[in-house]
Structures are given as C-alpha cells and as structure tokens.
Design a protein around this motif. Structure first.
Motif, mmCIF file in Angstrom:
data_model
loop_
_atom_site.group_PDB
_atom_site.id
_atom_site.type_symbol
_atom_site.label_atom_id
_atom_site.label_comp_id
_atom_site.label_asym_id
_atom_site.label_seq_id
_atom_site.Cartn_x
_atom_site.Cartn_y
_atom_site.Cartn_z
ATOM 1 N N ALA A 124 -66.525 -50.691 -5.497
ATOM 2 C CA ALA A 124 -65.939 -51.958 -5.945
ATOM 3 C C ALA A 124 -66.109 -53.044 -4.876
ATOM 4 N N GLU A 125 -65.914 -52.676 -3.615
ATOM 5 C CA GLU A 125 -66.090 -53.648 -2.529
ATOM 6 C C GLU A 125 -67.548 -54.089 -2.418
ATOM 7 N N GLN A 126 -68.478 -53.144 -2.615
ATOM 8 C CA GLN A 126 -69.901 -53.490 -2.574
ATOM 9 C C GLN A 126 -70.245 -54.494 -3.666
ATOM 10 N N LYS A 127 -69.752 -54.268 -4.864
ATOM 11 C CA LYS A 127 -70.006 -55.193 -5.976
ATOM 12 C C LYS A 127 -69.388 -56.562 -5.686
ATOM 13 N N GLN A 128 -68.172 -56.559 -5.164
ATOM 14 C CA GLN A 128 -67.501 -57.817 -4.841
ATOM 15 C C GLN A 128 -68.259 -58.571 -3.753
ATOM 16 N N LEU A 129 -68.662 -57.870 -2.686
ATOM 17 C CA LEU A 129 -69.406 -58.522 -1.609
ATOM 18 C C LEU A 129 -70.741 -59.047 -2.119
ATOM 19 N N SER A 130 -71.408 -58.291 -2.956
ATOM 20 C CA SER A 130 -72.685 -58.731 -3.519
ATOM 21 C C SER A 130 -72.508 -60.025 -4.308
ATOM 22 N N ARG A 135 -72.963 -66.055 -4.454
ATOM 23 C CA ARG A 135 -72.357 -67.390 -4.542
ATOM 24 C C ARG A 135 -72.589 -68.195 -3.270
ATOM 25 N N LEU A 136 -72.466 -67.543 -2.120
ATOM 26 C CA LEU A 136 -72.689 -68.240 -0.849
ATOM 27 C C LEU A 136 -74.150 -68.667 -0.706
ATOM 28 N N ILE A 137 -75.072 -67.812 -1.113
ATOM 29 C CA ILE A 137 -76.494 -68.161 -1.058
ATOM 30 C C ILE A 137 -76.781 -69.340 -1.984
ATOM 31 N N ALA A 138 -76.231 -69.301 -3.183
ATOM 32 C CA ALA A 138 -76.429 -70.413 -4.127
ATOM 33 C C ALA A 138 -75.882 -71.714 -3.542
ATOM 34 N N GLN A 139 -74.719 -71.650 -2.922
ATOM 35 C CA GLN A 139 -74.121 -72.840 -2.314
ATOM 36 C C GLN A 139 -74.975 -73.341 -1.155
ATOM 37 N N ALA A 140 -75.444 -72.421 -0.323
ATOM 38 C CA ALA A 140 -76.268 -72.815 0.829
ATOM 39 C C ALA A 140 -77.586 -73.432 0.373
ATOM 40 N N ARG A 141 -78.135 -72.937 -0.733
ATOM 41 C CA ARG A 141 -79.396 -73.493 -1.245
ATOM 42 C C ARG A 141 -79.240 -74.931 -1.697
#
Length: 153
Positions: A124-130, A135-141
C-alpha cells in the motif's frame, strides 16, 4: 522554518546519490556495463526504436551524453544504429540480439534495485508513494522546459 536537510529536493538528491552508488556496482557486476551505458541500454530496450534525442529524454541525459552512450553501446555490439527514414541527419537505435540478452540482465538489475529500495515499504505504501511521485513529476514538468522523462529506476 524548514531546515535544508528536510526539504524535498535535498532529500531526493541524497536518495539519488545513495542509490546511484549501489546501482553503479550492480550494473557493473550484473551486466559488465557502466551505469550510464546500462541506463541507456534499458531505455533503448524498453522504448525502441529511439532517436538520440528520444534516448536523451528517456534516460534523463543531455543529447551529448546520450550520443556518447549510444555510440558506446554500438561499439559493444549491443545497439544497432541506422539512418532515420524520416530525418536525413538522424539515426534510429534498436537492440541487437546480443543487446537483447544484456538488456534482460540489465532489467533484472533494475528490478532488483527497485525491490531493494521499495522493499522497506508495504504494498500500500509503494502504491501511495508511486502516485505521489507521479504527481510531483507532473508538477515539476509544469515549470520545466526541457521535457525530461523519468526512467524506471
């Protein structure tokens, strides 16, 4: 006030450096390739056919770095470079049969490294972190003009 060592960028950079140290050794022992060549080989094998510019984006390299890595892989007979049918000055990169064998080993290295890093988290943590990373990558882009792509490692 937040301290530098608690900022996202500082911590991501630290994680990147720590994982790169181990990944370099893993690529070398698992494939005989440098980490740069290994990352480029995994990108070509995963996303081929690629131009050098495509390789740069997929492997998070500059065009010059991608060009040198591609030539290194061609010299090792792992990647085939042919003239692009659509771009008179461009080339198309694909794996050779030997390259496909090494690519499979490199992908095993990537999978093992991924498990070593993410293995401390529950499913569950892996899915959440992914999801959070997406979202962070999309924001940074949104603020990036170079269109970097994320690799699988």
């Amino acid at each position: 006030m937040v301290t530098l060592d608690r900022t996202l960028t500082y911590r991501l950079h630290l994680l990147h450096k720590l994982t790169d140290q181990v990944s370099q050794r893993a690529y070398l022992s698992g494939t005989g390739l440098s980490m740069s060549d290994g990352r480029c080989l995994t990108a070509v094998g995963s996303f081929a056919p690629l131009s050098v510019m495509d390789l740069a984006q997929k492997a998070n390299l500059t065009k010059g770095q991608a060009s040198r890595a591609a030539q290194s892989l061609v010299d090792q007979l792992l990647v085939r470079k042919v003239a692009s049918p659509t771009d008179g000055r461009g080339v198309v990169l694909t794996l050779t049969p030997k390259g496909r064998v090494v690519w499979r080993r490199a992908m095993e290295v990537v999978a093992q490294r991924n498990e070593e890093i993410f293995g401390v988290l529950s499913s569950a943590e892996q899915k959440q972190l992914s999801s959070i990373l997406d979202r962070l990558i999309a924001q940074a882009r949104l603020g990036s003009s170079d269109g970097l792509e994320a690799t699988g490692e």
